[in-house]
Design an enzyme around this catalytic site. Structure first.
Site, mmCIF file in Angstrom:
data_model
loop_
_atom_site.group_PDB
_atom_site.id
_atom_site.type_symbol
_atom_site.label_atom_id
_atom_site.label_comp_id
_atom_site.label_asym_id
_atom_site.label_seq_id
_atom_site.Cartn_x
_atom_site.Cartn_y
_atom_site.Cartn_z
ATOM 1 C CG HIS A 7 41.498 35.846 56.226
ATOM 2 N ND1 HIS A 7 42.646 36.532 55.938
ATOM 3 C CD2 HIS A 7 41.809 34.542 56.052
ATOM 4 C CE1 HIS A 7 43.608 35.679 55.606
ATOM 5 N NE2 HIS A 7 43.124 34.465 55.671
ATOM 6 C CG HIS A 79 43.883 29.569 57.609
ATOM 7 N ND1 HIS A 79 43.709 28.990 56.368
ATOM 8 C CD2 HIS A 79 44.007 30.906 57.362
ATOM 9 C CE1 HIS A 79 43.748 29.924 55.430
ATOM 10 N NE2 HIS A 79 43.920 31.106 56.008
ATOM 11 C CD GLU A 130 47.054 33.569 56.008
ATOM 12 O OE1 GLU A 130 45.827 33.346 56.099
ATOM 13 O OE2 GLU A 130 47.609 33.895 54.943
HETATM 14 CO CO CO Z 1 44.245 32.917 54.881
#
Ligand code: CO
Length: 134
Positions: A7, A79, A130
């Site tokens: 994502h 992020h 991440e």
């Molecule tokens: Co995230």
């Protein structure tokens, strides 16, 4: 080592407004807001055919995204999340390469119920990364 883009996370001040933009203007499928008290955010997931967008709104007094929103009052990309097969092996490789893993290096359970780690933006082209175990 990194796999699929899981994502892209966008921090927003007003979740209802952001969810409406994705649902009504962009015509995407949008989840209900889910509070994530362990992470100091509420999340809405926008599901796209090839990935997800994670909308983040601050939750609680010292949300980790509060400072970001002070610097980016209109919101912005916060992020990006890549999948890895083995998060501990990924961490060990990154540490061996000199990268900084945030939060002491122990994975936390992320918004999808899977172990995640965050990597220092200065080591990754100015982008907070991440890693999520696939
Ligand atoms: Co995230």
């Amino acid at each position: 080592m990194i796999g699929r883009l899981n994502h892209v996370a966008i921090a927003v001040k007003d979740m209802a407004k952001a969810a409406a933009v994705y649902r009504d203007t962009l015509g995407a499928g949008v989840s209900e807001a889910v509070p994530q008290p362990d992470h100091g955010v509420s999340t809405v997931f926008v599901t796209l055919p090839n990935t997800k967008i994670e909308l983040l709104e601050p939750l609680g007094a010292d949300s980790p995204i509060a400072k970001f929103l002070e610097r980016n009052p209109d919101g912005g990309i916060h992020h990006i999340c890549y999948e890895v097969d083995d998060i501990l092996a990924a961490r060990d490789r990154l540490v061996a390469k000199g990268a900084r893993v945030l939060g002491g290096g122990e994975p936390k359970i992320g918004a999808h119920g899977k172990p995640v780690l965050f990597l220092h933006p200065k080591d990754f082209c100015g982008t907070l990364v991440e890693l999520e175990q696939a």
